[in-house]
Design a protein around this motif. Structure first.
Motif, short mmCIF file in Angstrom:
data_model
loop_
_atom_site.label_atom_id
_atom_site.label_comp_id
_atom_site.label_asym_id
_atom_site.label_seq_id
_atom_site.Cartn_x
_atom_site.Cartn_y
_atom_site.Cartn_z
N PRO A 1 45.69 53.71 28.65
CA PRO A 1 46.94 54.18 28.01
C PRO A 1 47.28 55.63 28.31
CG PRO A 1 45.20 53.84 26.39
CD PRO A 1 44.71 53.26 27.66
N ALA A 2 46.28 56.48 28.49
CA ALA A 2 46.55 57.88 28.82
C ALA A 2 47.28 57.99 30.14
CB ALA A 2 45.25 58.68 28.86
N LEU A 3 46.88 57.16 31.11
CA LEU A 3 47.50 57.21 32.43
C LEU A 3 48.84 56.48 32.46
CD1 LEU A 3 44.40 56.79 34.75
CD2 LEU A 3 45.61 58.87 34.09
N VAL A 4 49.03 55.51 31.58
CA VAL A 4 50.34 54.87 31.46
C VAL A 4 51.37 55.90 31.03
CG1 VAL A 4 51.71 53.19 30.15
CG2 VAL A 4 49.44 52.55 30.98
N GLY A 5 51.01 56.71 30.04
CA GLY A 5 51.91 57.77 29.57
C GLY A 5 52.18 58.81 30.63
N ARG A 6 51.11 59.19 31.34
CA ARG A 6 51.25 60.21 32.38
C ARG A 6 52.10 59.69 33.53
NH1 ARG A 6 50.10 63.13 37.47
NH2 ARG A 6 49.74 65.26 36.79
N ALA A 7 51.90 58.44 33.92
CA ALA A 7 52.67 57.86 35.01
C ALA A 7 54.16 57.81 34.64
CB ALA A 7 52.16 56.46 35.34
N PHE A 8 54.44 57.50 33.39
CA PHE A 8 55.83 57.41 32.93
C PHE A 8 56.55 58.75 33.09
CE2 PHE A 8 59.12 57.80 29.66
CZ PHE A 8 59.88 56.68 29.91
N ILE A 9 55.96 59.82 32.60
CA ILE A 9 56.65 61.10 32.69
C ILE A 9 56.58 61.66 34.11
CG2 ILE A 9 56.36 61.66 30.25
CD1 ILE A 9 54.10 63.55 31.04
N TYR A 10 55.56 61.29 34.87
CA TYR A 10 55.46 61.73 36.26
C TYR A 10 56.63 61.20 37.08
CZ TYR A 10 53.28 62.72 40.80
OH TYR A 10 53.00 63.19 42.07
N ILE A 11 57.01 59.95 36.81
CA ILE A 11 58.11 59.32 37.53
C ILE A 11 59.47 59.82 37.02
CG2 ILE A 11 59.29 57.12 37.96
CD1 ILE A 11 56.47 55.83 37.87
N ASN A 12 59.58 60.02 35.72
CA ASN A 12 60.86 60.40 35.13
C ASN A 12 61.13 61.90 35.09
OD1 ASN A 12 62.23 57.82 33.90
ND2 ASN A 12 60.05 57.60 33.47
N PRO B 1 35.82 51.73 29.09
CA PRO B 1 35.19 50.41 28.97
C PRO B 1 36.15 49.26 28.70
CG PRO B 1 34.79 51.72 27.00
CD PRO B 1 35.42 52.64 28.00
N ILE B 2 37.36 49.57 28.25
CA ILE B 2 38.33 48.52 27.94
C ILE B 2 39.09 48.08 29.18
CG2 ILE B 2 40.29 47.84 26.50
CD1 ILE B 2 37.69 48.47 24.98
N SER B 3 39.58 49.03 29.96
CA SER B 3 40.44 48.71 31.10
C SER B 3 39.69 48.60 32.43
CB SER B 3 41.56 49.75 31.22
OG SER B 3 41.01 51.06 31.35
N ALA B 4 38.41 48.95 32.45
CA ALA B 4 37.63 48.88 33.68
C ALA B 4 36.94 47.51 33.79
CB ALA B 4 36.58 49.99 33.71
N GLY C 1 46.61 46.30 20.38
CA GLY C 1 45.83 47.39 19.79
C GLY C 1 44.52 47.65 20.51
N PHE C 2 43.64 48.36 19.85
CA PHE C 2 42.39 48.79 20.45
C PHE C 2 41.56 47.61 20.96
CE2 PHE C 2 37.80 49.63 20.01
CZ PHE C 2 37.68 50.64 20.96
N GLY C 3 41.06 47.76 22.17
CA GLY C 3 40.19 46.75 22.75
C GLY C 3 40.90 45.64 23.50
N ARG C 4 42.24 45.66 23.50
CA ARG C 4 43.00 44.58 24.15
C ARG C 4 43.85 45.07 25.33
NH1 ARG C 4 43.54 43.63 18.56
NH2 ARG C 4 42.53 41.71 17.84
N ASN C 5 43.93 46.37 25.50
CA ASN C 5 44.80 46.91 26.55
C ASN C 5 44.24 46.65 27.94
OD1 ASN C 5 43.10 49.10 25.12
ND2 ASN C 5 43.37 49.95 27.17
N ILE C 6 45.13 46.39 28.88
CA ILE C 6 44.75 46.14 30.28
C ILE C 6 44.67 47.45 31.06
CG2 ILE C 6 45.44 45.01 32.42
CD1 ILE C 6 46.86 42.93 30.73
N PHE C 7 45.59 48.35 30.76
CA PHE C 7 45.67 49.61 31.49
C PHE C 7 45.18 50.77 30.63
CE2 PHE C 7 49.07 46.86 33.09
CZ PHE C 7 48.75 46.82 34.44
N THR D 1 44.49 46.93 37.26
CA THR D 1 45.16 45.66 37.57
C THR D 1 44.17 44.64 38.13
OG1 THR D 1 47.20 46.86 38.08
CG2 THR D 1 47.04 44.60 38.87
N PHE D 2 43.26 45.12 38.98
CA PHE D 2 42.32 44.23 39.64
C PHE D 2 41.06 43.96 38.82
CE2 PHE D 2 44.81 45.51 43.35
CZ PHE D 2 44.93 44.30 44.02
N ALA D 3 40.80 44.76 37.79
CA ALA D 3 39.55 44.64 37.04
C ALA D 3 39.31 43.22 36.49
CB ALA D 3 39.52 45.66 35.91
#
Length: 322
Positions: A113-124, A258-261, A105-111, A301-303
C-alpha cells in the motif's frame, strides 16, 4: 497508553519493524530537517483516520492495525522532503484505501500500500516528485536538521539526486557519500550502512525475508553485468546501482512485506530475483530515473502466481514419488 491500546491492534512484527523505522527517521531528520517529522506525522494521522473509518463502517471494528503506521512511515520515506503536505496526504489516502482497504483490510492486500500511494502521486504530480530536491546536512554538521525546518532547494541547473545525475551525465557521487547518506534524494535515502545494519536486525528477528533480499541483489547484479558485457553504457555498475536511489530501502523494507510478497521458500527467491531484474530494466531503458517502486509492484503482481506454481510442482513431485 490506554487510549492507544483502545484504538490500535498489537502486532509484534509491526512493532519490531517500527523500531527500525524510527531509527531511520531520526537520521533522516538530521540530514533533511524537521519537515521530515511533520510530513511523517500528517501521513500517519491520515492513514490511521482512513483505516479507522473503513474498519468501523465495513468490518464493524474499532481498532486500527499498527501496520497502518508502518505503511505511512515507509510511504513518507519515498517522498522528497519539500513535497506539499496536501499532495502527500492524497497519496497516503489512496495507498491505504485502494492499496489495502478495498481488498478487505490488513492481511488481504495484493500490493504494497505504501508504494500504491507513491505510484499514484508519482504519476499525477511528476514535477513535485522528480524536480525539486533539497540540500542535506553533512555528517559532521551536528545538530544538523534538528535545528532546521528544511534545507535550501538545490540549483536545478547544477545538482540533483545521484540517479538523475547519472541519467543526465553518467556522473556518480563518491562511494563514501552514498554509504553515509549525506546526499540529496527522498527522505528514506539516508545512510546505506544504517539500512544494511537494520536489515540484518530484521532478518535476525525473523521479521524480513533474507531470501528476498539476497534474491533481489542477485537478480540486480546478474542482469547488470550481462548488459554491461553486451555494451549497454546506460547500465550502472551494480555496486553503485544498489547504493543509489531506493534499491536498498525498497529491498529490505518493502519487497519483504510479508503480505504482498511471495510466501513459499522457493517463491521468495524467484520473487526477489524478479524485483532485482525489473529494477535494472526500468532504470536503464525507461524514462524513470529510478525503478524500485514499479519493480516491487510488478513483483507483487507475480507473487501469487509464483507461490501457486511452486506449490503445484511440489505436489506433482510428491505424486510422482508416490
Amino acid at each position: 497508553m490506554e487510549l492507544y491500546n483502545k484504538y490500535f491492534m498489537k502486532q509484534k512484527m509491526m512493532r519490531t519493524l517500527l523500531k527500525t523505522l524510527v531509527i531511520i527517521l531520526i537520521f533522516s531528520i538530521y540530514f533533511q530537517g524537521l519537515r521530515v517529522l511533520a510530513l511523517t506525522f500528517v501521513n500517519v494521522l491520515a492513514a490511521c483516520i482512513v483505516e479507522f473509518i473503513f474498519e468501523k463502517k465495513i468490518n464493524k471494528k474499532t481498532k486500527i492495525s499498527e501496520a497502518a503506521i508502518v505503511t505511512a512511515i515507509l510511504y513518507t520515506f519515498t517522498l522528497p522532503v519539500s513535497l506539499p503536505f496536501w499532495i502527500s496526504i492524497v497519496g497516503i489516502i489512496v495507498g491505504i484505501f485502494f492499496g489495502k482497504m478495498v481488498f478487505g483490510g490488513f492481511g488481504r492486500n495484493i500490493f504494497n500500500p505504501a508504494l500504491v500511494g507513491r505510484a499514484f502521486i508519482y504519476i499525477n504530480f511528476p514535477q513535485q516528485l522528480t524536480i525539486f530536491w533539497n540540500e542535506t546536512a553533512k555528517l559532521g554538521d551536528f545538530p544538523g536538521g534538528f535545528t532546521k525546518w528544511i534545507y535550501p532547494i538545490l540549483d536545478q541547473n547544477t545538482a540533483a539526486t545521484p540517479m538523475i545525475d547519472y541519467k543526465a551525465s553518467g556522473v556518480l557521487p563518491k562511494l563514501q557519500d552514498l554509504l553515509i547518506g549525506d546526499i540529496s534524494g527522498v527522505i528514506g535515502e539516508t545512510s546505506k550502512i544504517l539500512i544494511i545494519i537494520l536489515a540484518i536486525y530484521l532478518v535476525y528477528k525473523k521479521v524480513a525475508s533474507w531470501e528476498i533480499m539476497v534474491g533481489s541483489a542477485i537478480g540486480f547484479t546478474a542482469l547488470s553485468y550481462i548488459l554491461i558485457a553486451l555494451g549497454f553504457e546506460e547500465v550502472m555498475n551494480p555496486l553503485y546501482g544498489m547504493l543509489v536511489g531506493g534499491f536498498l530501502l525498497g529491498t529490505c523494507f518493502m519487497a519483504t512485506d510479508p503480505i504482498s510478497a511471495a510466501k513459499t521458500p522457493t517463491g521468495k527467491w524467484l520473487y526477489g530475483i524478479i524485483v532485482g531484474i525489473v529494477t535494472v530494466i526500468i532504470r536503464s531503458f525507461a524514462l524513470f530515473a529510478g525503478g524500485m517502486m514499479f519493480a516491487i509492484l510488478i513483483g507483487n503482481t507475480f507473487a501469487p502466481i509464483i507461490d501457486y506454481t511452486v506449490k503445484y510442482f511440489k505436489s506433482r513431485k510428491k505424486e510422482v514419488k508416490a
